[in-house]
Design an enzyme around this catalytic site. Sequence first.
Site, PDB file in Angstrom:
ATOM      1  CE1 TYR A 186      -3.873   2.299   0.739  1.00 30.99           C
ATOM      2  CE2 TYR A 186      -2.429   3.275   2.384  1.00 30.99           C
ATOM      3  CZ  TYR A 186      -3.588   3.318   1.622  1.00 30.99           C
ATOM      4  OH  TYR A 186      -4.447   4.381   1.743  1.00 30.99           O
ATOM      5  CG  ASP A 206       5.916   3.561   1.077  1.00 27.37           C
ATOM      6  OD1 ASP A 206       6.179   4.155   2.139  1.00 27.37           O
ATOM      7  OD2 ASP A 206       4.771   3.476   0.607  1.00 27.37           O
ATOM      8  CE  LYS A 250       1.314   4.572   7.868  1.00 23.02           C
ATOM      9  NZ  LYS A 250      -0.096   4.755   8.092  1.00 23.02           N
TER      10      LYS A 250
HETATM   11  N1  PMP Z   1       2.783   4.014   2.279  1.00 21.07           N
HETATM   12  C1  PMP Z   1       2.656   3.105   3.265  1.00 21.07           C
HETATM   13  C2  PMP Z   1       3.647   1.992   3.358  1.00 21.07           C
HETATM   14  C3  PMP Z   1       1.610   3.206   4.195  1.00 21.07           C
HETATM   15  O1  PMP Z   1       1.500   2.281   5.153  1.00 21.07           O
HETATM   16  C4  PMP Z   1       0.709   4.284   4.080  1.00 21.07           C
HETATM   17  C5  PMP Z   1      -0.433   4.465   5.061  1.00 21.07           C
HETATM   18  N2  PMP Z   1      -0.855   3.337   5.714  1.00 21.07           N
HETATM   19  C6  PMP Z   1       0.881   5.204   3.047  1.00 21.07           C
HETATM   20  C7  PMP Z   1       1.925   5.041   2.159  1.00 21.07           C
HETATM   21  C8  PMP Z   1      -0.048   6.380   2.875  1.00 21.07           C
HETATM   22  O2  PMP Z   1       0.134   7.288   3.888  1.00 21.07           O
HETATM   23  P1  PMP Z   1      -1.022   8.359   4.236  1.00 21.07           P
HETATM   24  O3  PMP Z   1      -2.161   7.575   4.824  1.00 21.07           O
HETATM   25  O4  PMP Z   1      -0.369   9.297   5.203  1.00 21.07           O
HETATM   26  O5  PMP Z   1      -1.396   9.027   2.959  1.00 21.07           O
END
Ligand code: PMP
Length: 441
Positions: free
Chosen positions: A145, A248, A276
């Site tokens: 994701y 990521d 995060k």
């Molecule tokens: N990349 C990863 C690996 C994530 O876990 C998330 C959110 N769970 C995102 C991108 C997207 O981040 P946001 O919800 O702050 O847009």
Amino acid sequence: MTQSIEKSKALWRKANEVIPLGVSSSFRFHGPENTRYVARAKGAYYWDVDGNRYIDYALAWGPVILGHAYDEVDDYVREQIRLRGTTTALTTDLEIEVAEKFVALCPCVEKVRLVNSGTEATMHALRLARGYTGRDKYIKFEGAYHGVHDYVLYSMYANPVPVYGTRRSPLPVPESSGIPKVINETVITVPFNDFEALELALKRSAHEVAAILVEPVLGNCACISPVPGFLEFLRAKCDEHGIVLIFDEIKTGFHLAMGGAQEYYHVLPDLATYAKAIGNGYPAAAFGGKREIMDLIAVGQVEQDGTYCGNVVSVAAINATLGILQREPVLETIFARGRRLQEGLRSIFAEEGIPAVVTEHPAMIGVIFAEKMPRDQREWELSEKAMLQKIVVEAQKRGISKHEVIREPYFLSYSHSDADIDETLNVMADVTHQVKATWKK
Ligand code: PMP
């Protein structure tokens, strides 16, 4: 012990009149009878509007690394707002201080831009990779994701057995209506940890591929780890074909090690995205990497802007959070408590005769009911998901909260105490025993 959530249920009915599904992000919806509303949060706990207390292992999907309402961060943010306001049309010296921290702590980062959400970070990193290579496509792994912009909402959680196509020729499956069909042409999906499938995809399309975007540990698919050599293989293939390797690190950053997965696995990407844990729950994110690539961000070259980028609230939160991570034994403490949780869960499942994998990283712990670690989302889909789901839901009723989606890990914070872990393991032992004893396939 029966838990009442009547006030939450009533709030859901009211909310649903004015907010789709009664929540501001669909991942917060757990059905009309089971969507809780929060009244208060502090440290390792939150309390719902019915007064039930939960030990929180969801931690907002990971950001709250120090604990909820952490005084030192909040006080510093307030002080900075009083001094500087929340945002102006100019830059503050705080941003430079924070950028220097990223450069010092994150191995691949020579330059960094500050944004507000993980979605923004991956969107900009992808555009930058495209601007750098002059190519349109990118490779994404099934089960990963990367946020909610059109380019990345593919093959995340659709049940892959019937829809993901063959390993030799995977089908990118859009996870939402409203994504223009032409975007399908820009995404190449590949099962995680599958050397052959990746090789084949590159054989067909390497000259069109701008980036390989990877969650180095599949934090959105039960924390499946990379098999030995896989991240190195990605690095080598990117070098061979002139492709930008993007880690990521939005979940792995500051959770696997201070320097994230790139430090833990000793593989250096070209770009990395963060969010995060960097801001302890404030809307803070960043992307950064090699100077040569980052320097393409310039007027009339690769565009990156945003009214709120570098705002005082988020940047102060990052500064305070990273400062505490540098100064105090935050990760060591989390790792020690996380290891106790991992070992405790392993022995509970073993005692009940449930084949289970409790994954490797103590700050973000996946649980998978299977004989061995799945290599990818396709294998994970074959694990015993319904029983695990039932255990998670029953534990929630007893005050142990993780996100109900079982792909999500248990996150730990600096505020979780040994007593919290003990209480969690007691509840998990009871609940697992009860669910197992009455489980019928
Ligand atoms: N990349 C990863 C690996 C994530 O876990 C998330 C959110 N769970 C995102 C991108 C997207 O981040 P946001 O919800 O702050 O847009």
